[in-house]
Design a protein around this motif. Structure first.
Motif, PDB file in Angstrom:
ATOM      1  N   VAL A  70      47.387  47.243  43.830  1.00 36.31           N
ATOM      2  CA  VAL A  70      46.219  46.957  42.988  1.00 36.31           C
ATOM      3  C   VAL A  70      45.115  47.972  43.259  1.00 36.31           C
ATOM      4  CG1 VAL A  70      44.404  45.279  42.483  1.00 36.31           C
ATOM      5  CG2 VAL A  70      46.750  44.487  42.854  1.00 36.31           C
ATOM      6  N   LYS A  71      44.837  48.214  44.528  1.00 35.51           N
ATOM      7  CA  LYS A  71      43.764  49.145  44.916  1.00 35.51           C
ATOM      8  C   LYS A  71      44.048  50.547  44.382  1.00 35.51           C
ATOM      9  CE  LYS A  71      41.008  50.468  48.978  1.00 35.51           C
ATOM     10  NZ  LYS A  71      41.107  51.929  48.990  1.00 35.51           N
ATOM     11  N   GLU A  72      45.268  51.000  44.559  1.00 38.55           N
ATOM     12  CA  GLU A  72      45.632  52.328  44.063  1.00 38.55           C
ATOM     13  C   GLU A  72      45.494  52.403  42.549  1.00 38.55           C
ATOM     14  OE1 GLU A  72      49.549  53.012  45.540  1.00 38.55           O
ATOM     15  OE2 GLU A  72      48.909  53.140  47.639  1.00 38.55           O
ATOM     16  N   ALA A  73      45.908  51.331  41.861  1.00 44.25           N
ATOM     17  CA  ALA A  73      45.804  51.314  40.401  1.00 44.25           C
ATOM     18  C   ALA A  73      44.356  51.406  39.942  1.00 44.25           C
ATOM     19  CB  ALA A  73      46.459  50.047  39.853  1.00 44.25           C
ATOM     20  N   LEU A  74      43.481  50.626  40.577  1.00 44.90           N
ATOM     21  CA  LEU A  74      42.068  50.636  40.186  1.00 44.90           C
ATOM     22  C   LEU A  74      41.409  51.972  40.525  1.00 44.90           C
ATOM     23  CD1 LEU A  74      40.994  47.022  41.239  1.00 44.90           C
ATOM     24  CD2 LEU A  74      41.622  47.837  38.961  1.00 44.90           C
ATOM     25  N   GLU A  75      41.822  52.572  41.616  1.00 44.01           N
ATOM     26  CA  GLU A  75      41.250  53.866  41.995  1.00 44.01           C
ATOM     27  C   GLU A  75      41.737  55.000  41.104  1.00 44.01           C
ATOM     28  OE1 GLU A  75      40.351  53.122  46.764  1.00 44.01           O
ATOM     29  OE2 GLU A  75      42.262  54.036  46.147  1.00 44.01           O
ATOM     30  N   PHE A  81      37.494  54.921  34.709  1.00 41.76           N
ATOM     31  CA  PHE A  81      36.255  54.141  34.598  1.00 41.76           C
ATOM     32  C   PHE A  81      36.574  52.664  34.769  1.00 41.76           C
ATOM     33  CE2 PHE A  81      32.583  52.422  32.029  1.00 41.76           C
ATOM     34  CZ  PHE A  81      31.591  52.875  32.884  1.00 41.76           C
ATOM     35  N   LEU A  82      35.875  52.008  35.698  1.00 44.73           N
ATOM     36  CA  LEU A  82      36.071  50.579  35.961  1.00 44.73           C
ATOM     37  C   LEU A  82      34.731  49.866  35.890  1.00 44.73           C
ATOM     38  CD1 LEU A  82      37.696  48.086  36.903  1.00 44.73           C
ATOM     39  CD2 LEU A  82      37.330  48.849  39.266  1.00 44.73           C
ATOM     40  N   VAL A  83      34.658  48.839  35.041  1.00 46.42           N
ATOM     41  CA  VAL A  83      33.482  47.987  34.923  1.00 46.42           C
ATOM     42  C   VAL A  83      33.857  46.587  35.409  1.00 46.42           C
ATOM     43  CG1 VAL A  83      31.722  47.023  33.389  1.00 46.42           C
ATOM     44  CG2 VAL A  83      32.714  49.274  32.902  1.00 46.42           C
ATOM     45  N   ALA A 102      34.716  44.323  42.611  1.00 41.53           N
ATOM     46  CA  ALA A 102      33.470  44.960  42.178  1.00 41.53           C
ATOM     47  C   ALA A 102      33.096  46.132  43.073  1.00 41.53           C
ATOM     48  CB  ALA A 102      32.343  43.936  42.139  1.00 41.53           C
ATOM     49  N   MET A 103      33.491  46.071  44.350  1.00 39.38           N
ATOM     50  CA  MET A 103      33.174  47.166  45.266  1.00 39.38           C
ATOM     51  C   MET A 103      33.837  48.477  44.854  1.00 39.38           C
ATOM     52  SD  MET A 103      33.343  45.243  48.955  1.00 39.38           S
ATOM     53  CE  MET A 103      32.262  43.865  49.339  1.00 39.38           C
ATOM     54  N   LEU A 104      34.875  48.401  44.031  1.00 36.28           N
ATOM     55  CA  LEU A 104      35.571  49.606  43.570  1.00 36.28           C
ATOM     56  C   LEU A 104      35.062  50.089  42.215  1.00 36.28           C
ATOM     57  CD1 LEU A 104      39.266  48.609  44.435  1.00 36.28           C
ATOM     58  CD2 LEU A 104      37.681  49.972  45.805  1.00 36.28           C
ATOM     59  N   ALA A 105      34.149  49.341  41.602  1.00 33.95           N
ATOM     60  CA  ALA A 105      33.747  49.616  40.224  1.00 33.95           C
ATOM     61  C   ALA A 105      32.793  50.798  40.122  1.00 33.95           C
ATOM     62  CB  ALA A 105      33.106  48.377  39.615  1.00 33.95           C
ATOM     63  N   ASP A 106      32.838  51.475  38.962  1.00 36.19           N
ATOM     64  CA  ASP A 106      31.850  52.503  38.634  1.00 36.19           C
ATOM     65  C   ASP A 106      30.543  51.858  38.188  1.00 36.19           C
ATOM     66  OD1 ASP A 106      33.538  55.055  38.791  1.00 36.19           O
ATOM     67  OD2 ASP A 106      34.751  53.793  37.486  1.00 36.19           O
ATOM     68  N   VAL A 107      30.669  50.733  37.466  1.00 33.48           N
ATOM     69  CA  VAL A 107      29.499  49.988  37.001  1.00 33.48           C
ATOM     70  C   VAL A 107      29.733  48.510  37.271  1.00 33.48           C
ATOM     71  CG1 VAL A 107      28.123  49.297  34.997  1.00 33.48           C
ATOM     72  CG2 VAL A 107      28.919  51.663  35.193  1.00 33.48           C
ATOM     73  N   VAL A 108      28.739  47.849  37.853  1.00 32.15           N
ATOM     74  CA  VAL A 108      28.803  46.402  38.075  1.00 32.15           C
ATOM     75  C   VAL A 108      27.740  45.740  37.207  1.00 32.15           C
ATOM     76  CG1 VAL A 108      28.607  44.528  39.740  1.00 32.15           C
ATOM     77  CG2 VAL A 108      29.625  46.709  40.435  1.00 32.15           C
ATOM     78  N   LEU A 109      28.167  44.785  36.385  1.00 34.06           N
ATOM     79  CA  LEU A 109      27.255  44.035  35.535  1.00 34.06           C
ATOM     80  C   LEU A 109      27.127  42.609  36.072  1.00 34.06           C
ATOM     81  CD1 LEU A 109      28.641  45.156  32.050  1.00 34.06           C
ATOM     82  CD2 LEU A 109      26.569  45.980  33.171  1.00 34.06           C
ATOM     83  N   PRO A 110      25.930  42.019  35.997  1.00 31.78           N
ATOM     84  CA  PRO A 110      25.753  40.656  36.504  1.00 31.78           C
ATOM     85  C   PRO A 110      26.348  39.627  35.552  1.00 31.78           C
ATOM     86  CG  PRO A 110      23.705  41.448  35.562  1.00 31.78           C
ATOM     87  CD  PRO A 110      24.658  42.599  35.498  1.00 31.78           C
ATOM     88  N   GLY A 111      27.052  38.641  36.117  1.00 30.75           N
ATOM     89  CA  GLY A 111      27.597  37.555  35.315  1.00 30.75           C
ATOM     90  C   GLY A 111      26.719  36.312  35.413  1.00 30.75           C
ATOM     91  N   ALA A 112      27.015  35.339  34.560  1.00 33.46           N
ATOM     92  CA  ALA A 112      26.274  34.069  34.561  1.00 33.46           C
ATOM     93  C   ALA A 112      27.200  32.953  35.045  1.00 33.46           C
ATOM     94  CB  ALA A 112      25.749  33.754  33.175  1.00 33.46           C
ATOM     95  N   ALA A 134      50.120  50.282  34.585  1.00 28.13           N
ATOM     96  CA  ALA A 134      49.765  51.420  33.725  1.00 28.13           C
ATOM     97  C   ALA A 134      48.656  52.254  34.357  1.00 28.13           C
ATOM     98  CB  ALA A 134      49.335  50.920  32.347  1.00 28.13           C
ATOM     99  N   GLY A 135      47.680  51.569  35.006  1.00 29.14           N
ATOM    100  CA  GLY A 135      46.634  52.292  35.709  1.00 29.14           C
ATOM    101  C   GLY A 135      47.196  53.111  36.856  1.00 29.14           C
ATOM    102  N   HIS A 136      48.158  52.546  37.556  1.00 33.30           N
ATOM    103  CA  HIS A 136      48.788  53.238  38.680  1.00 33.30           C
ATOM    104  C   HIS A 136      49.496  54.506  38.207  1.00 33.30           C
ATOM    105  CE1 HIS A 136      51.189  53.688  42.380  1.00 33.30           C
ATOM    106  NE2 HIS A 136      50.256  52.954  42.951  1.00 33.30           N
ATOM    107  N   ARG A 137      50.125  54.429  37.022  1.00 36.29           N
ATOM    108  CA  ARG A 137      50.836  55.596  36.465  1.00 36.29           C
ATOM    109  C   ARG A 137      49.890  56.618  35.856  1.00 36.29           C
ATOM    110  NH1 ARG A 137      53.875  51.399  34.047  1.00 36.29           N
ATOM    111  NH2 ARG A 137      52.855  51.901  32.055  1.00 36.29           N
ATOM    112  N   GLY A 138      48.644  56.180  35.579  1.00 36.67           N
ATOM    113  CA  GLY A 138      47.706  57.055  34.902  1.00 36.67           C
ATOM    114  C   GLY A 138      47.720  56.905  33.392  1.00 36.67           C
TER     115      GLY A 138
END
Length: 525
Positions: free
Chosen positions: A258-263, A267-269, A279-289, A232-236
């Motif tokens: 996958v890369k094309e879909a995420l790009e 907005f990607l968190v 995470a390198m493709l994300a707009d926002v990276v949050l720290p996990g535990a 669905a991300g790939h299709r927009g």
């Protein structure tokens, strides 16, 4: 798992399909070895000759994707020779005639070639399974990661019910979960078609129940699986994703897709322990535990709910649930929990299988669901006396080849899996000095006959290509894999095998066919 890990050592017959148990579930493998030492029959069906296969009474070098011919042929023999549990079939099941008709053509003689062992050996295995006092089936992704994954599991259920090898100790249908809390995540509604406790989103009464419990009207529409989200991300059609503790840029098929879909997302968190490939493709990276920073519960492969106590406070300053709750609050849905225990109380209030479980009880020891009341001791094995749907349903399934078969251009079958020393996409294990010292790079396993034809020797660099991409890695010339098949893992970003794998999906559960892809192998200088 319908049954418990502690019961494995008492099995008389262990049927292991598509599971490299010693490497992917070493603790369970120890229990299997105890059963073998007691004299149990071990049957292993796998295209690759794993350590577990070396221990087997019968090893079946099954062609990738040929699970249904094996299972149906066993049912054929058991019905033909009158070895099925007639009382169990009559009193606890329905659809026997459908099964009988579906397996009529699956004689061992008709399918011995694709199954990989002589017809008489198939008959011996079927007889042994049916006659065993306690026979158990164990499987993992070698069964499910196919375009016929759902039918593969239905065929396993057919065999268990036909022989009455379910609903009693040391028997049953036992999928071995691939991660420490996969079972718990599914229990909590981490699937697109159910609320917590596998309560269907399409049931109006269930929708009303959760709308009332959560104070927000819930949808009755089935959501998307991970693969469908990426499509669905790939299709927009999908605009945003929040990915927590997952790395699809290594773990999902066809990484270019996958890369094309995420790009394509607006907005990607990504919330994770480390800056993963995703995470390198994300707009926002949050720290996990990490596990050592968590307070809560894990539910393991045998449905066992266990308390997890943090060794240290979360390094990011917040637990994962606190981050999610704060985001929900800022989005206009206030969430003010004081502890993980409070969240668990809510879980128990809406999830029948967990209704009798509390932190107070878990402090005294773990419990296996279903545990419906505070007095209930938990359930060691499922389906005693009756199935949750009433009668167990036989389902006739037919053989369908994999979506992509070898041809002149791509003559090899690529099979993928895991290694003992690394875990999933290596986010944590690849950062462990000791593990990297033991297993620091990935190899392509190739049969000696194929290697000779291609002029490949041990350690040579090879290029593996599919219709979707290519990777470079060293050759491991070994008879662990049969001629015509190659194998590697998906732990290493330097040789990311999912550049090659196929996104074709099972039409029911939508799991991709990660276990079969057509590739070519070439020696490179």
């Amino acid at each position: 798992m319908t049954n418990s890990i502690g019961e494995i050592k008492d099995c008389d017959f262990l049927f292991v399909l598509g599971s490299n148990t010693t490497e992917t579930h070493p603790i369970i493998a120890i229990e299997m070895k105890k059963a073998v030492r007691r004299g149990a029959t071990l049957v292993v069906a796998d295209p690759r000759k794993t350590e577990m296969a070396e221990l087997a009474s019968y090893y079946i070098p099954l062609k990738p994707g040929a699970n249904i011919p094996l299972l149906n042929a066993m049912c054929n023999v058991i019905i033909e020779e009158g070895l099925y549990d007639k009382e169990f079939v009559a009193n606890r099941t329905e659809g026997f005639e459908e099964l009988k008709e579906a397996v009529a053509n699956f004689t061992p003689e008709n399918y011995a070639g694709i199954i990989g062992i002589p017809a008489e050996t198939i008959r011996e295995i079927a007889r042994g399974f049916a006659r065993a006092k306690n026979a158990a089936i164990f499987y993992t992704m070698g069964i499910t990661q196919h375009t016929t994954g759902t039918n593969n599991v239905l065929a396993i259920a057919n065999l268990a019910m036909l022989t009455g090898q379910i609903g009693k100790p040391s028997s049953g249908v036992n999928p071995l979960r691939g991660q420490n809390n996969v079972q718990g995540a599914c229990d909590m509604g981490g699937l697109p078609n159910v609320f917590p406790g596998y309560q269907p989103v399409t049931d109006p009464a269930v929708v009303e129940k959760f709308s009332k419990a959560w104070g927000v009207q819930q949808s009755n529409k089935v959501g998307l699986t991970v693969g469908e989200m990426l499509d669905a991300g790939h299709r927009g059609d999908l605009k945003g994703l929040y990915i927590l503790g997952e790395n699809p840029m290594l773990s999902d098929p066809d990484i270019n897709h996958v890369k094309e879909a995420l790009e394509h997302l607006e907005f990607l968190v990504v919330q994770d322990l480390f800056l993963t490939e995703t995470a390198m493709l994300a707009d926002v990276v949050l720290p996990g535990a990490s596990f050592a920073e968590k307070d809560g519960t894990f539910t393991n492969t045998e449905r066992r709910v266990q308390r997890v106590r943090k060794a240290i406070d979360p390094i990011p300053g917040k637990a994962d649930w606190e981050v999610i709750a704060e985001i929900l609050t800022r989005m206009g849905y206030p969430h003010h929990y004081s502890s993980a225990s409070e969240i668990f109380d809510e879980i128990a209030s809406v999830t029948p299988q967990y209704a009798g479980i509390s932190y107070e009880r878990l402090e005294r020891g773990s419990l296996q669901w279903p545990c419906p009341t505070k007095e209930h001791p938990g359930t060691r094995y499922l389906h005693e006396g009756k199935f949750s749907r009433g009668l167990g349903k036989f389902t006739g399934v037919d053989f369908k080849p994999p979506a992509e078969l070898p041809d002149a251009e791509y003559p090899f079958v690529l099979n993928t899996g895991r290694r003992l020393y690394h875990y999933h996409t290596g986010t944590m294990t690849r950062r462990a000095k000791g593990l990297n010292t033991i297993y620091s790079e990935e190899f392509l396993e190739i049969n000696p006959a194929d290697a000779r034809k291609l002029g490949i020797q041990e350690g040579d660099m090879v290029k593996v290509s599919s219709r979707r991409g290519e990777i470079l890695l060293k050759a491991d010339v070994t008879d662990r894999v049969p001629p015509g098949m190659v194998f590697t893992s998906f732990h290493f970003s330097e040789a990311a095998v999912n550049f090659l794998t196929n996104t074709a999906k099972d039409p029911v559960c939508k799991i991709p066919e990660l276990k079969v892809a057509a590739v070519k192998v070439e020696k490179v200088s």
